[in-house]
Design a protein around this motif. Structure first.
Motif, PDB file in Angstrom:
ATOM      1  N   ILE A 127       0.835  -1.203   0.000  1.00  0.00           N
ATOM      2  CA  ILE A 127       0.000   0.000   0.000  1.00  0.00           C
ATOM      3  C   ILE A 127       0.868   1.251   0.000  1.00  0.00           C
ATOM      4  O   ILE A 127       0.644   2.196  -0.770  1.00  0.00           O
ATOM      5  N   CYS A 131       1.054   3.996  -3.075  1.00  0.00           N
ATOM      6  CA  CYS A 131       0.700   5.401  -2.832  1.00  0.00           C
ATOM      7  C   CYS A 131       1.838   6.325  -3.248  1.00  0.00           C
ATOM      8  O   CYS A 131       1.615   7.350  -3.916  1.00  0.00           O
ATOM      9  N   ALA A 174      -3.524   5.379   2.401  1.00  0.00           N
ATOM     10  CA  ALA A 174      -4.326   5.031   1.229  1.00  0.00           C
ATOM     11  C   ALA A 174      -5.558   5.932   1.119  1.00  0.00           C
ATOM     12  O   ALA A 174      -5.915   6.380   0.024  1.00  0.00           O
TER      13      ALA A 174
END
Length: 408
Positions: A127, A131, A174
């Motif tokens: 994640i 990002c 996120a």
């Protein structure tokens, strides 16, 4: 002062930044690898591997058994944790997460603790990487600096802490990243949905909620209310209403149990922790926190309503989020990763502007100073907070200038 800033700015070359990043990358992750390279679940420092992940693993176990009544029972969770992970016997956590967090971690609780931890750390890293990559791809002035961005992303102290603690802050990152892309596409309601998902860490949504309310951004507010309500409704359907009531009662008791929540105040990073460590009188420290938090909100609001680019406006919102949050630990600073990338891109594009010469050294300090956070235990001054406040102030001055230019 201007001469000192100019010297620091001239010293911060791209090659030197990459070299510092490589040194930091090697140092941090070598320490992490050495500390974790032990048989069993206890690291070399005598702590359980994954530390905070044990709490989420226990919450997931409660969700599997539909034990909603124990979500805010420390004794019951201590017993369950010791039963499922014998090496964790005697470890306790303050139960403050909303009930839906336990449902999220219920699939992990079906695995052994070690397998669940490895899976969670891999997912958090993925994640974080996605990002950072997504935001970097929007920055045309950083396209040819991919290796340096990669090194600095991997060496970011907040990311290191995120993995070392096994925390959930990658999910907050996120949410903020998805909101940025929705705003970039001029989809305010969708951005609001992303912001509302922060209800699992409500302190991270405080600054955004205040800024959007004061700016009358009703689409953002409506989206946030909808997604936050949907999260809480999922917990209601799964457990019933009582765990939600228990969560609210736990939040109302928070001021009285903050010392238990923050046994090492220097690991917290916000204006509240800054004043708490600096001022020995609790009431005065609280008043100073509220006053400076309102200043941070005012600066962020000025930026948000200005004609600045979304990159600068959104960076100011992220900085205000960190500063205003009543409780924010060092691993939560991963939410600033997009701000570092976006502000760096602006600095390169506007390298001739005086503000750029101020932002560059402040970005360096904001990135690196959390490393020496433990020094605040003796100095009682959190230098990282001063750097972040200075960053927000410089961006707000740019907003003021853009507003004046639009009137002329």
């Amino acid at each position: 002062m201007s001469k000192i800033i100019a010297k620091i700015d001239g010293w911060l070359t791209g090659k030197r930044l990459c070299a510092h990043g490589l040194l930091l990358l090697f140092s941090l992750w070598s320490v992490y690898g050495w500390n974790m390279a032990t048989p069993g679940l206890i690291d070399r420092a005598g702590n359980l591997k994954g530390t905070d992940f044990l709490h989420f693993y226990t919450l997931g176990s409660l969700a599997l058994a539909h034990r909603g009544g124990d979500l805010y029972n420390m004794e019951a969770q201590e017993q369950l944790a010791g039963k499922r992970v014998p090496a964790a016997a005697g470890i306790r956590y303050l139960p403050l997460y909303p009930p839906q967090v336990s449902i999220l971690f219920s699939p992990f609780a079906r695995l052994s603790y070690l397998c669940a931890l490895i899976l969670w750390l891999a997912l958090s890293s993925l994640i974080y990487g996605l990002c950072c990559y997504g935001v970097w791809r929007t920055c045309s002035n950083l396209r040819n600096r991919g290796p340096t961005i990669l090194v600095l992303a991997l060496a970011y102290p907040a990311f290191w802490h995120l993995i070392a603690w096994g925390q959930t802050s990658a999910l907050a990152l996120a949410c903020f990243t998805l909101a940025f892309f929705a705003l970039r596409a001029q989809r305010e309601f969708i951005a609001g949905l992303a912001f509302g998902c922060l209800i699992f860490k409500p302190q991270l949504g405080l600054a955004a909620a205040l800024v959007f309310a004061l700016a009358f951004n009703w689409k953002l507010i409506a989206g946030a209310m909808l997604s936050a309500s949907a999260e809480l409704a999922a917990a209601w359907v799964y457990y019933g209403l009582e765990p939600l009531r228990a969560w609210i009662r736990a939040l109302l008791r928070l001021p009285a149990i903050l010392p238990m929540l923050e046994p090492r105040p220097y690991q917290s990073n916000s204006l509240r922790s800054f004043w708490t460590m600096l001022v020995p009188w609790p009431r005065l420290a609280l008043a100073l926190y509220i006053g400076t938090a309102l200043v941070a909100i005012a600066l962020a609001l000025r930026c948000w309503q200005s004609r600045l680019s979304l990159s600068l406006r959104y960076s100011s919102l992220l900085l205000a989020t960190v500063l205003v949050a009543p409780h924010l630990t060092v691993y939560d600073l991963v939410i600033l990763a997009p701000a570092f990338v976006l502000l760096s891109d602006w600095c390169i594009e506007h390298s001739a502007e005086p503000a750029s010469a101020l932002l560059r050294p402040l970005l360096y300090l904001g990135y690196a100073l959390p490393l020496i956070g433990p020094l605040a235990h003796w100095t009682h001054v959190q230098l990282s907070i001063l750097a972040m406040m200075a960053l927000l102030f410089v961006v707000s001055r740019l907003a003021e200038r853009s507003n004046l230019a639009s009137l002329s």
